[in-house]
Design a protein around this motif. Sequence first.
Motif, PDB file in Angstrom:
ATOM      1  N   ARG A  64      -5.625  -4.540   1.386  1.00  0.00           N
ATOM      2  CA  ARG A  64      -6.693  -5.517   1.136  1.00  0.00           C
ATOM      3  C   ARG A  64      -6.960  -5.624  -0.362  1.00  0.00           C
ATOM      4  O   ARG A  64      -7.091  -6.726  -0.911  1.00  0.00           O
ATOM      5  CB  ARG A  64      -7.952  -5.101   1.898  1.00  0.00           C
ATOM      6  CG  ARG A  64      -9.222  -5.891   1.524  1.00  0.00           C
ATOM      7  CD  ARG A  64      -9.106  -7.391   1.811  1.00  0.00           C
ATOM      8  NE  ARG A  64      -9.010  -7.691   3.206  1.00  0.00           N
ATOM      9  CZ  ARG A  64     -10.058  -7.872   4.027  1.00  0.00           C
ATOM     10  NH1 ARG A  64     -11.286  -7.770   3.572  1.00  0.00           N
ATOM     11  NH2 ARG A  64      -9.867  -8.184   5.290  1.00  0.00           N
ATOM     12  N   GLU A  65      -7.003  -4.474  -1.039  1.00  0.00           N
ATOM     13  CA  GLU A  65      -7.258  -4.492  -2.485  1.00  0.00           C
ATOM     14  C   GLU A  65      -6.098  -5.128  -3.241  1.00  0.00           C
ATOM     15  O   GLU A  65      -6.307  -5.878  -4.208  1.00  0.00           O
ATOM     16  CB  GLU A  65      -7.503  -3.055  -2.976  1.00  0.00           C
ATOM     17  CG  GLU A  65      -8.823  -2.473  -2.484  1.00  0.00           C
ATOM     18  CD  GLU A  65      -8.898  -0.955  -2.625  1.00  0.00           C
ATOM     19  OE1 GLU A  65     -10.020  -0.420  -2.543  1.00  0.00           O
ATOM     20  OE2 GLU A  65      -7.843  -0.307  -2.799  1.00  0.00           O
ATOM     21  N   ASP A  66      -4.865  -4.870  -2.795  1.00  0.00           N
ATOM     22  CA  ASP A  66      -3.719  -5.507  -3.435  1.00  0.00           C
ATOM     23  C   ASP A  66      -3.732  -7.011  -3.159  1.00  0.00           C
ATOM     24  O   ASP A  66      -3.363  -7.816  -4.016  1.00  0.00           O
ATOM     25  CB  ASP A  66      -2.417  -4.882  -2.910  1.00  0.00           C
ATOM     26  CG  ASP A  66      -1.204  -5.249  -3.763  1.00  0.00           C
ATOM     27  OD1 ASP A  66      -1.347  -5.278  -5.002  1.00  0.00           O
ATOM     28  OD2 ASP A  66      -0.129  -5.505  -3.200  1.00  0.00           O
ATOM     29  N   ARG A 111      -6.153  -8.671  -5.479  1.00  0.00           N
ATOM     30  CA  ARG A 111      -5.516  -8.803  -6.796  1.00  0.00           C
ATOM     31  C   ARG A 111      -4.650 -10.059  -6.837  1.00  0.00           C
ATOM     32  O   ARG A 111      -4.638 -10.792  -7.837  1.00  0.00           O
ATOM     33  CB  ARG A 111      -4.690  -7.553  -7.081  1.00  0.00           C
ATOM     34  CG  ARG A 111      -3.969  -7.553  -8.417  1.00  0.00           C
ATOM     35  CD  ARG A 111      -3.157  -6.270  -8.599  1.00  0.00           C
ATOM     36  NE  ARG A 111      -2.106  -6.150  -7.607  1.00  0.00           N
ATOM     37  CZ  ARG A 111      -0.909  -6.723  -7.728  1.00  0.00           C
ATOM     38  NH1 ARG A 111      -0.634  -7.468  -8.780  1.00  0.00           N
ATOM     39  NH2 ARG A 111       0.017  -6.556  -6.793  1.00  0.00           N
ATOM     40  N   ARG A 125      -4.076   2.214  -3.666  1.00  0.00           N
ATOM     41  CA  ARG A 125      -4.718   0.907  -3.537  1.00  0.00           C
ATOM     42  C   ARG A 125      -4.374   0.358  -2.161  1.00  0.00           C
ATOM     43  O   ARG A 125      -3.207   0.279  -1.783  1.00  0.00           O
ATOM     44  CB  ARG A 125      -4.206  -0.033  -4.630  1.00  0.00           C
ATOM     45  CG  ARG A 125      -4.866  -1.402  -4.646  1.00  0.00           C
ATOM     46  CD  ARG A 125      -4.443  -2.216  -5.859  1.00  0.00           C
ATOM     47  NE  ARG A 125      -3.002  -2.376  -5.939  1.00  0.00           N
ATOM     48  CZ  ARG A 125      -2.236  -1.813  -6.885  1.00  0.00           C
ATOM     49  NH1 ARG A 125      -2.786  -1.062  -7.811  1.00  0.00           N
ATOM     50  NH2 ARG A 125      -0.929  -2.003  -6.892  1.00  0.00           N
ATOM     51  N   GLU A 132       0.888  -1.168   0.000  1.00  0.00           N
ATOM     52  CA  GLU A 132       0.000   0.000   0.000  1.00  0.00           C
ATOM     53  C   GLU A 132       0.927   1.219   0.000  1.00  0.00           C
ATOM     54  O   GLU A 132       1.754   1.362   0.914  1.00  0.00           O
ATOM     55  CB  GLU A 132      -0.866  -0.050   1.260  1.00  0.00           C
ATOM     56  CG  GLU A 132      -1.751   1.135   1.512  1.00  0.00           C
ATOM     57  CD  GLU A 132      -2.576   0.908   2.782  1.00  0.00           C
ATOM     58  OE1 GLU A 132      -3.416  -0.018   2.775  1.00  0.00           O
ATOM     59  OE2 GLU A 132      -2.365   1.631   3.765  1.00  0.00           O
ATOM     60  N   ARG A 153      -7.160   7.064  -1.050  1.00  0.00           N
ATOM     61  CA  ARG A 153      -7.808   6.131  -1.990  1.00  0.00           C
ATOM     62  C   ARG A 153      -8.451   6.897  -3.142  1.00  0.00           C
ATOM     63  O   ARG A 153      -8.386   6.481  -4.300  1.00  0.00           O
ATOM     64  CB  ARG A 153      -8.858   5.295  -1.272  1.00  0.00           C
ATOM     65  CG  ARG A 153      -8.280   4.244  -0.325  1.00  0.00           C
ATOM     66  CD  ARG A 153      -9.372   3.360   0.229  1.00  0.00           C
ATOM     67  NE  ARG A 153      -9.974   2.528  -0.814  1.00  0.00           N
ATOM     68  CZ  ARG A 153     -11.108   1.839  -0.657  1.00  0.00           C
ATOM     69  NH1 ARG A 153     -11.759   1.894   0.492  1.00  0.00           N
ATOM     70  NH2 ARG A 153     -11.583   1.105  -1.638  1.00  0.00           N
TER      71      ARG A 153
END
Length: 577
Positions: free
Chosen positions: A556-558, A561, A553, A522, A548
Motif C-alpha cells: 500500500r505504501e509503495d 508512492r 515498506r 513489498e 515495518r
Amino acid sequence: MSNQEVHPEEKPVLRFDPILDLAMQNGIIDEEQALSIQDEHENSGKATRDLIIELGYLTEDDLLNLIAGYMGTEIIDLAHTDIPAEVRNAIPAAIARAHLVVPVEVGQHSITLAASTIIDTAATDELAFVLSKDVSIVLARKTDIEHCVNEFYGDDSATVSDMLSNLEDIVTTESSLTTEGTIDEKDIEAQAGSEPVIRFVNLVLYQAVKDRASDIHFEPFEKEFRIRYRVDGALYEMQPPPRRLAVPIISRVKVLANLNIAERRIPQDGRIPLTVAGHQVDLRVSCLPTQFGESVVLRVLDRNVVALDIDNIGLPDDILEDMLIDIEKPNGIVIVTGPTGSGKTTTLYSCLKKINTPDSKLLTAEEPVEYDMDGIIQVPINPLVGNTFAAVLRAFLRQDPDVMMIGEIRDFETAEIAIQASLTGHLVFSTLHTNDAAGAVTRLVDMGVAPYLVSSTLEAVLAQRLVRTNCKECKTPYEPDDETLRRLSLTRDQIGNRSFFYGRGCQTCNNTGYKGRKGIFEYLRVSAQIRDMINEKQPTLLIRERARELGMRTMREDGVRNILDGYTTVDEILRYT
C-alpha cells in the motif's frame, strides 16, 4: 574461477538468424558482434535487421541490396509506386500486418508482395496457402511498408466485419457444423483449414499480440460465442462471431497447437509458436470442455513485451539493492508471492538470468516452461506420467545443482524438499499464492513445515502486484478530496503541492485511461528478529508490523508512492492493496 571466465565449450551460442548469417558471410560483422546483436535482440525485442542499421554496420539501402542479392529479387521505391485499390484488397489486413508486407502486383494465379527483410520459406508457403496464389517477394524500405500498411489497412473493425461476413457465408453452407451434437469430424477438419477461418484466427492472434494482450479467451455459451483479450489485467471483448462459428474457430486453434480436434471431452494443453511482425511469440493453449463446447484460453508469452532483466522490472532502488544481495547467497530460499498474473514468473526468471553464469548449474521445475533460457536446465512438470514437482525435485538433488527454481510450493511435500535442498547448500527460488510477504511465512508453517526449519532456511519474500499505469497521452492532474486522502491514510501536509493524476481516455489507450502496467512491491528480509518471531509461531499481523519497524515498506505504501509520482491512480492502488 571468477564469474567472468568462460570455458571455450561454454561460450554463448549463436542461434541461426538469416540476417546475421548473411552479414557474417559478407564480412559485415564477426561472430562476437553477431552475438552482441543477438543478445540485444532478445533483451529489447528489436529485429536484428533494425539493430544492424542502428549500430551503423550498414545503411538500410546497403542491407536491402545484400538481401536482394541473397533472395534473387529486386528493390522497389514503394513511396513512388501507385498501388490500385484492387491490388490493395488482394490480401487481408491481418496478413499485411502480421507479415509486414504490401501487395504491389496481382495476377490470376500469382501475387507480388513487398517486404523489408528476408521472408523465410515457411512464411512464403503460409502466404501462398492463405492467399491461394504463387507468392513472389520484392524489397522496399521498412518505413515505406509501414506507411502503406497503416494507410491501406488502418481500420481493424472493418477487417473483422469483413472476415466475419466471409466466415458466415462459408459456414452456412456446411449444415453439419451448426449443431455440436451431429458434427462430422471430416467436416470439422475441412472447416478448420478453410481460408476464411485461417484468416480470421490469424487476425485474432495478431490483434492480441499487437495490443500486448496477456491472454486470449474463446468462450462458447448457449446462445453466443465470445472472444476476449486481457490487456493490462482487464478483459476487453472484440466483435463477437456468430455462435455457430465456435466449432471451426476453436478447431483451427487446436490444429495450430497440434491437439486432437476430435477429442472434446477432456482438457488438453498445447503450444503455438507464432511469428508476428518479425519476432517470435509463444502461445500456451488450454482447452476445457464445458456445457456448450470447448472453452479455449491462450496465454501470450512474448519475449519482446517481457524484458527478463532484474534491473528493468520496476523494483524500487532500495528493494533491488537488497534483492541483488539475497539472490547471490550460496543457500537459502527466496520466495516471490502474489496472485495469478502478478508477474511472479517474470521476476524469478529475471533473478535466474542475473545469476546465470558458467560456473553455476541452474535447474528449474515448471508447469509449464514459459520462457526458454540458455544455460539453464528447464524441466516441464507432467503429473499424468508421474513427473510431479516432488519427483522432479528429488531427481534435482542428484543432478549437482547450485540453484533450483520451483514453479510453485503447493504442499508439504514440495516445501519439505525445498527446505532439504536449502539445508544441503542450494539456493532455491519459488512462488506462493499469498496476499503479502508476511503471509508467505505463516503459509509454510500452515503446510506443516516446522517453524525452526522455515526460520533457518527462508532468506527473503518479495510480494508484488501489477497495477495499470496512466496513459501518457491523456494523463490529467487533479487535486484529491479529503475522502480520497483518508482512504489512503494521507494528510494534506504529506502530499504538499503534488497533484494526483488520472487518464481521461484517448485513442492511444482505447479510452480506458490506462496504458501498460507497473509493479508495486513489498520486500521482507528475514532478519534475526523475524527468525525469532517465526520460531515463536507469531501471527502474520505481528510479523508484518515488526518488519515495518525494521524498514519494510508495504505494498500500500509503495502504491501511494506511485500515485504521488503520477504513475497510477487511487482506484488501482485501492483495488490491489
